[in-house]
Motif scaffolding. Sequence first.
Motif, mmCIF file in Angstrom:
data_model
loop_
_atom_site.group_PDB
_atom_site.id
_atom_site.type_symbol
_atom_site.label_atom_id
_atom_site.label_comp_id
_atom_site.label_asym_id
_atom_site.label_seq_id
_atom_site.Cartn_x
_atom_site.Cartn_y
_atom_site.Cartn_z
ATOM 1 N N ALA A 69 -57.796 -33.487 -22.857
ATOM 2 C CA ALA A 69 -58.825 -32.485 -22.559
ATOM 3 C C ALA A 69 -58.488 -31.739 -21.264
ATOM 4 O O ALA A 69 -58.683 -30.519 -21.161
ATOM 5 C CB ALA A 69 -60.197 -33.155 -22.454
ATOM 6 N N ALA A 70 -57.943 -32.463 -20.285
ATOM 7 C CA ALA A 70 -57.560 -31.819 -19.018
ATOM 8 C C ALA A 70 -56.381 -30.873 -19.242
ATOM 9 O O ALA A 70 -56.344 -29.760 -18.703
ATOM 10 C CB ALA A 70 -57.220 -32.886 -17.977
ATOM 11 N N SER A 71 -55.424 -31.287 -20.066
ATOM 12 C CA SER A 71 -54.274 -30.418 -20.375
ATOM 13 C C SER A 71 -54.748 -29.153 -21.066
ATOM 14 O O SER A 71 -54.317 -28.038 -20.738
ATOM 15 C CB SER A 71 -53.281 -31.134 -21.303
ATOM 16 N N LEU A 72 -55.628 -29.325 -22.035
ATOM 17 C CA LEU A 72 -56.122 -28.172 -22.792
ATOM 18 C C LEU A 72 -56.849 -27.185 -21.877
ATOM 19 O O LEU A 72 -56.629 -25.976 -21.932
ATOM 20 C CB LEU A 72 -57.038 -28.655 -23.920
ATOM 21 N N THR A 73 -57.690 -27.725 -21.004
ATOM 22 C CA THR A 73 -58.444 -26.856 -20.095
ATOM 23 C C THR A 73 -57.499 -26.080 -19.175
ATOM 24 O O THR A 73 -57.665 -24.877 -18.955
ATOM 25 C CB THR A 73 -59.445 -27.696 -19.273
ATOM 26 N N THR A 74 -56.488 -26.772 -18.655
ATOM 27 C CA THR A 74 -55.503 -26.099 -17.798
ATOM 28 C C THR A 74 -54.753 -25.039 -18.600
ATOM 29 O O THR A 74 -54.509 -23.924 -18.117
ATOM 30 C CB THR A 74 -54.516 -27.136 -17.219
ATOM 31 N N GLY A 75 -54.404 -25.371 -19.846
ATOM 32 C CA GLY A 75 -53.714 -24.407 -20.711
ATOM 33 C C GLY A 75 -54.541 -23.156 -20.950
ATOM 34 O O GLY A 75 -54.008 -22.043 -21.018
ATOM 35 N N MET A 76 -55.840 -23.317 -21.046
ATOM 36 C CA MET A 76 -56.716 -22.148 -21.237
ATOM 37 C C MET A 76 -56.689 -21.260 -19.988
ATOM 38 O O MET A 76 -56.644 -20.041 -20.084
ATOM 39 C CB MET A 76 -58.155 -22.591 -21.525
ATOM 40 N N HIS A 77 -56.694 -21.888 -18.813
ATOM 41 C CA HIS A 77 -56.641 -21.106 -17.573
ATOM 42 C C HIS A 77 -55.329 -20.341 -17.458
ATOM 43 O O HIS A 77 -55.275 -19.260 -16.891
ATOM 44 C CB HIS A 77 -56.794 -22.032 -16.356
ATOM 45 N N ARG A 78 -54.264 -20.938 -17.987
ATOM 46 C CA ARG A 78 -52.928 -20.323 -17.850
ATOM 47 C C ARG A 78 -52.539 -19.482 -19.056
ATOM 48 O O ARG A 78 -51.414 -18.995 -19.109
ATOM 49 C CB ARG A 78 -51.882 -21.432 -17.675
ATOM 50 N N ASP A 79 -53.415 -19.368 -20.058
ATOM 51 C CA ASP A 79 -53.050 -18.709 -21.322
ATOM 52 C C ASP A 79 -51.745 -19.284 -21.867
ATOM 53 O O ASP A 79 -50.833 -18.549 -22.268
ATOM 54 C CB ASP A 79 -52.907 -17.184 -21.134
ATOM 55 N N ASP A 80 -51.665 -20.608 -21.897
ATOM 56 C CA ASP A 80 -50.430 -21.293 -22.273
ATOM 57 C C ASP A 80 -50.634 -22.028 -23.615
ATOM 58 O O ASP A 80 -51.223 -23.113 -23.650
ATOM 59 C CB ASP A 80 -50.077 -22.290 -21.153
ATOM 60 N N PRO A 81 -50.151 -21.455 -24.734
ATOM 61 C CA PRO A 81 -50.377 -22.076 -26.044
ATOM 62 C C PRO A 81 -49.764 -23.462 -26.170
ATOM 63 O O PRO A 81 -50.278 -24.313 -26.894
ATOM 64 C CB PRO A 81 -49.691 -21.115 -27.030
ATOM 65 N N GLU A 82 -48.677 -23.703 -25.441
ATOM 66 C CA GLU A 82 -48.014 -25.009 -25.513
ATOM 67 C C GLU A 82 -48.953 -26.104 -24.980
ATOM 68 O O GLU A 82 -49.165 -27.131 -25.620
ATOM 69 C CB GLU A 82 -46.729 -24.920 -24.661
ATOM 70 N N LEU A 83 -49.527 -25.845 -23.817
ATOM 71 C CA LEU A 83 -50.405 -26.826 -23.166
ATOM 72 C C LEU A 83 -51.719 -26.978 -23.954
ATOM 73 O O LEU A 83 -52.240 -28.088 -24.114
ATOM 74 C CB LEU A 83 -50.676 -26.346 -21.731
ATOM 75 N N VAL A 84 -52.230 -25.867 -24.456
ATOM 76 C CA VAL A 84 -53.459 -25.933 -25.263
ATOM 77 C C VAL A 84 -53.194 -26.767 -26.517
ATOM 78 O O VAL A 84 -53.970 -27.667 -26.868
ATOM 79 C CB VAL A 84 -53.950 -24.510 -25.640
#
Length: 291
Positions: free
Chosen positions: A191-206
Amino acid sequence: MLTVRAPATSANLGSGFDVFGVALERPADVVRLEKADRVTIEVTGAGSQYIPEDPDKNTVGAVADALDAPARIQIDKGVRPASGLGSSAASAAAAAVGLNELYDRGYSREELVPIAAKGEAVVSGDAHDDNVAPSIMGGFTIATDKGVTQVDADIPLVACLPDIVVSTRDARNVVPETARVDQMVETVGNAASLTTGMHRDDPELVGRGMHDTVVTPARAKLIDGYEQVREAAIAAGATGVTISGAGPTVIAACAEEDRRKIASTMLDAFSERGVDARVYQTRIGRGAEIF
Ligand code: HSE
């Protein structure tokens, strides 16, 4: 007369059960509203034959009551009910945003979330903010009992809706009552990775953060072909795949250049199981808009 377009949404995103949600650029419900002496509702569009027009049984009737805002309401469904794409939430969100404007009630978008959720509870029997929050506020939302946190995010998505009926009640009945500590640790990390991915617009992390070993495996059994579709989407480049809301839609995150191929691969994988499906090539989008 006011027109409101409220987007379909995808709740949970794997690791954020009953908390995370995203607004989808498409599909959407379009709702027209005008002041009247009493609430009347007409429904057309996708799956409209299954949606009651009686204000006591329709999501928007409860919203009109809560806002003390009687109106003639015409709903054009772009989102089929029981799809896992927040169909009832989209109508409730559109009504809340539209009636707030029509009657000049002055609520903020965040304040409208629990009001729209009341409407959704009429049909689902349970009030969850994880679909109404993104439909009203747009982007990626984290809905807890303390309020909603919203992040504008831009992630390409594929939502594949099979011609299968999964009742929300069945989907909630299979949710395990307990989880182990190691599953909790993994879920917090995802969940923390996904949230960070959303902030970074990073599909890999999401995509990585969409992994879930608690709720999704139990619900996957209700969706014929889920595992095959998931594997096919990953092989075609999806960064993460999970069940959208209570299902049966399967949602994949991806890089822009892989989206088309993933969409056709998911359709093919359902088709190989003899399941008809339709697919939306979409992305995280805006919240309800007034025209
Ligand atoms: N989080 C809900 C569920 C979706 O998965 O059952 C509808 O709000």
